[in-house]
Design a protein around this motif. Structure first.
Motif, PDB file in Angstrom:
ATOM      1  N   PHE A  71      29.455 -32.559 -37.645  1.00 26.03           N
ATOM      2  CA  PHE A  71      28.041 -32.362 -37.289  1.00 26.03           C
ATOM      3  C   PHE A  71      27.882 -31.554 -36.010  1.00 26.03           C
ATOM      4  N   VAL A  74      28.166 -27.948 -37.061  1.00 19.21           N
ATOM      5  CA  VAL A  74      26.907 -27.491 -37.653  1.00 19.21           C
ATOM      6  C   VAL A  74      25.909 -27.180 -36.541  1.00 19.21           C
ATOM      7  N   GLU A  95      14.297 -33.868 -50.431  1.00 25.40           N
ATOM      8  CA  GLU A  95      15.014 -34.657 -49.421  1.00 25.40           C
ATOM      9  C   GLU A  95      16.378 -34.054 -49.116  1.00 25.40           C
ATOM     10  N   LEU A  98      15.800 -31.392 -46.761  1.00 26.79           N
ATOM     11  CA  LEU A  98      15.405 -31.954 -45.460  1.00 26.79           C
ATOM     12  C   LEU A  98      16.612 -32.413 -44.644  1.00 26.79           C
ATOM     13  N   THR A  99      17.672 -32.890 -45.315  1.00 27.12           N
ATOM     14  CA  THR A  99      18.843 -33.331 -44.543  1.00 27.12           C
ATOM     15  C   THR A  99      19.408 -32.176 -43.719  1.00 27.12           C
ATOM     16  N   GLY A 100      19.188 -30.938 -44.196  1.00 31.85           N
ATOM     17  CA  GLY A 100      19.721 -29.787 -43.473  1.00 31.85           C
ATOM     18  C   GLY A 100      18.976 -29.469 -42.188  1.00 31.85           C
ATOM     19  N   LEU A 101      17.797 -30.081 -41.980  1.00 31.55           N
ATOM     20  CA  LEU A 101      16.993 -29.768 -40.786  1.00 31.55           C
ATOM     21  C   LEU A 101      17.524 -30.438 -39.531  1.00 31.55           C
ATOM     22  N   GLU A 102      18.607 -31.182 -39.692  1.00 32.80           N
ATOM     23  CA  GLU A 102      19.117 -32.014 -38.604  1.00 32.80           C
ATOM     24  C   GLU A 102      19.352 -31.258 -37.290  1.00 32.80           C
ATOM     25  N   ARG A 143      20.192 -26.243 -48.741  1.00 31.41           N
ATOM     26  CA  ARG A 143      20.424 -27.291 -47.754  1.00 31.41           C
ATOM     27  C   ARG A 143      21.189 -26.738 -46.551  1.00 31.41           C
TER      28      ARG A 143
ATOM     29  N   ARG B 174      12.922 -40.331 -40.786  1.00 31.89           N
ATOM     30  CA  ARG B 174      14.121 -39.512 -40.640  1.00 31.89           C
ATOM     31  C   ARG B 174      15.377 -40.399 -40.680  1.00 31.89           C
ATOM     32  N   LEU B 177      16.188 -41.311 -44.220  1.00 37.56           N
ATOM     33  CA  LEU B 177      16.786 -40.189 -44.961  1.00 37.56           C
ATOM     34  C   LEU B 177      18.248 -40.025 -44.569  1.00 37.56           C
ATOM     35  N   SER B 190      27.954 -35.393 -42.559  1.00 35.75           N
ATOM     36  CA  SER B 190      28.354 -34.819 -41.285  1.00 35.75           C
ATOM     37  C   SER B 190      28.352 -33.298 -41.383  1.00 35.75           C
ATOM     38  N   ALA B 191      28.766 -32.775 -42.559  1.00 35.75           N
ATOM     39  CA  ALA B 191      28.837 -31.319 -42.730  1.00 35.75           C
ATOM     40  C   ALA B 191      27.456 -30.675 -42.915  1.00 35.75           C
ATOM     41  N   VAL B 192      26.389 -31.465 -43.074  1.00 34.02           N
ATOM     42  CA  VAL B 192      25.054 -30.854 -42.997  1.00 34.02           C
ATOM     43  C   VAL B 192      24.428 -31.108 -41.633  1.00 34.02           C
ATOM     44  N   GLY B 193      25.172 -31.757 -40.751  1.00 37.79           N
ATOM     45  CA  GLY B 193      24.720 -31.865 -39.375  1.00 37.79           C
ATOM     46  C   GLY B 193      24.294 -33.251 -38.930  1.00 37.79           C
ATOM     47  N   ILE B 194      24.490 -34.275 -39.772  1.00 37.99           N
ATOM     48  CA  ILE B 194      24.034 -35.617 -39.406  1.00 37.99           C
ATOM     49  C   ILE B 194      25.103 -36.332 -38.577  1.00 37.99           C
ATOM     50  N   ASP B 195      24.669 -36.914 -37.461  1.00 36.16           N
ATOM     51  CA  ASP B 195      25.582 -37.685 -36.609  1.00 36.16           C
ATOM     52  C   ASP B 195      25.861 -39.016 -37.298  1.00 36.16           C
TER      53      ASP B 195
END
Lengths: 229, 300
Positions: A71, A74, A95, A98-102, A143, B174, B177, B190-195
């Motif tokens: 992350f 990214v 959705e 939306l996960t890509g907006l992180e 995404r 959020r 999600l 993690s690879a889309v940016g989520i901690d």
């Protein structure tokens, strides 16, 4: 922008990628070609951090990403479209995007995403798992783009997708590249697709990068000999 | 006459349903969504119950005038205490056991024993109970034959509120999600940016906090002892597994089915025979639908 040098990747004790190194500048595109089992996916997964690299450096805009979790990479500007798409099957199409907006670089889903992939707008309330393979591929790309990356990494985007959709995806990627000033690193077995989306080609064989050149100066027959069994 | 019995039976069923649901909601998140087999989940409920007990004692001594509303403070406090405890537990303990279900089972079972002994040392082995607020004792007399206990009605309302809150958190925020993404594919999230580490900790903490609310509410219908959690944990697991892991709707329906079946059978036979019949029914259903009532069907 991206500078990989002497990267070594292991699965357990087996040494899969040996001293991989290459450069990729802003808005450039590079295709990584090679047969199955030569280390394409392994190399790309190590770049995004899904598997660890044991030695070497992954410099991106001057910072070494090698030991960071995915992350953070990214957040630095990478985005990944994995082999097999790996969309979230239980989340709706919307959705999933939306996960890509992180990363926070877009505040809501940018309009160009639905302009490039109108089918995703039509299906935005369906679950991702109910889409066809080609639609899932578009979703995975959408995404990834929602994080506003500088470099988009795609792992075998044509695998398991019907030929007419492959052409669509190639066209979309080329337009996105221009419009978003996006750098692309794509692994492929289908040479025609690689030549269509990439400026440069790099051949991986038994975990080593054996050729790298601009597609105009490349001996296509020689590359093909690396791809046929 | 038989109408009165039917209404009372139905009410008992709904009442048991909300109790089961309140119990199972936290586990539905921790076990159902995250896949963590937390054998100490019952002890988290007990922690919520003991927090309520301490709050009641505090109000009794320092603010006796507010004794009628202490329960609301107690529920909030129980949520807060177990939420923080769950957060610390995930960071310091649970996260080292991800993808090792058998080790998780053993480690959390050990943890549950440690917690039970801690409660025994601190609060003593005997049962403790809290005073029921006056407005919650007694019953609402609908007609001569129908009397509905007020504390049960309160639990029904509170469970509806908590369930709606959980739904909103999971589907409209959020964090929800992120949590649903991480539970489906941690590496890809993690690879889309989520901690993912932070999301794991918060999700686990939320499930623990819900256990705390359940424990707090259950002080209204029973007393608390160090082994209280053990009473709840089995029913919670049955509800979650029967409904289908990773399906909150499934948890709701399964809780409803089990509760209605149990109260109806209890009317027809003895309590333990009813329990046996329910367990047999659950086993038969799981034999034919191993993923529970509401297993997701789709290509991956």
């Amino acid at each position: 922008m991206l500078s990989v040098s002497k990267l070594n990747i292991y699965y357990g004790e087996s040494h899969v990628v040996h001293d991989a190194g290459f450069e990729l500048g802003e808005a450039e595109s590079l295709a990584l070609v090679g047969r199955n089992g030569m280390g394409k996916s392994t190399l790309l997964k190590a770049l995004i951090g899904m598997i660890p690299a044991r030695r070497g450096t992954i410099l991106f805009d001057g910072a070494d990403l090698k030991d960071l979790p995915s992350f953070r990479r990214v957040a630095a500007g990478l985005a990944f479209v994995p082999q097999g798409r790996m969309i979230f099957p239980q989340l709706t199409v919307e959705e999933n995007i939306l996960t890509g907006l992180e990363t926070g670089r877009y505040r809501s889903i940018p309009s160009f995403i639905y302009e490039f992939f109108p089918v995703l707008r039509d299906m935005k309330n369906r679950r991702g798992g109910n889409l066809s393979g080609g639609q899932q591929q578009m979703l995975a790309i959408a995404r990834a783009l929602a994080s506003r990356p500088k470099l988009l990494i795609l792992d075998e985007p044509t695998e398991g997708i019907q030929p007419s959709i492959i052409k669509d995806i190639a066209r979309s990627l080329n337009e996105l590249k221009k419009e978003l000033n996006l750098a692309i690193l794509v692994s492929e077995q289908v040479l025609s697709f690689a030549l269509e989306v990439a400026d440069r080609l790099m051949v991986i064989d038994r975990g080593r990068i054996v050729r790298e050149a601009h597609k105009d100066s490349l001996n296509i027959d020689e590359v093909r000999s690396y791809l046929t069994v | 006459m038989s109408f009165d019995i039917a209404v009372t039976q139905l009410f008992n069923g709904v009442s048991l349903f909300t109790i089961l649901l309140l119990m199972a909601l936290g586990l539905a998140i921790v076990f159902g969504l995250m896949g963590v087999i937390n054998m100490a989940h019952g002890e988290l409920m007990a922690l919520g119950a003991y927090t309520t007990y301490l709050t009641a004692k505090f109000f009794e001594e320092h603010m006796p005038s507010l004794m009628n509303v202490y329960l609301f403070f107690a529920i909030a406090l129980a949520f807060g205490v177990t939420f923080v405890f769950g957060y610390v537990l995930e960071r310091g303990f649970i996260r080292w056991f991800y993808n090792r279900p058998l080790d998780t089972l053993l480690a959390t079972w050990g943890l549950s024993l440690v917690l039970q002994q801690t409660y025994r040392s601190v609060f003593g082995a005997q049962e403790v109970s809290v005073p029921l607020a006056t407005w919650l004792s007694g019953a609402w007399t609908v007609s001569e034959g129908i009397q509905l206990p007020l504390n049960r009605i309160f639990i029904i309302g509170l469970t509806a509120l908590v369930a709606a809150g959980v739904y909103l958190i999971l589907h409209k925020t959020r964090l929800g999600l992120r949590a649903r993404a991480v539970t489906q594919n941690r590496a890809m999230s993690s690879a889309v940016g989520i901690d993912t580490n932070r999301v794991d900790a918060l999700t686990f903490a939320l499930g623990s906090g819900l256990a705390g609310i359940a424990g707090s509410v259950f002080t209204m219908i029973g007393s608390t002892n160090p082994g209280t959690g053990q009473l709840y944990i089995v029913d919670s697991f049955i509800v979650v597994v029967f409904g289908g892991v990773a399906s909150l709707i499934g948890t709701v329906f399964s809780g409803f089915a089990i509760a209605q079946a149990q109260t109806t059978l209890e009317y027809l036979m003895s309590g333990s025979m009813a329990k046996v019949s329910i367990l047999l029914l659950v086993i038969v259903v799981l034999y034919f639908r191993p993923n529970g009532l509401f297993a997701p069907k789709m290509r991956s």
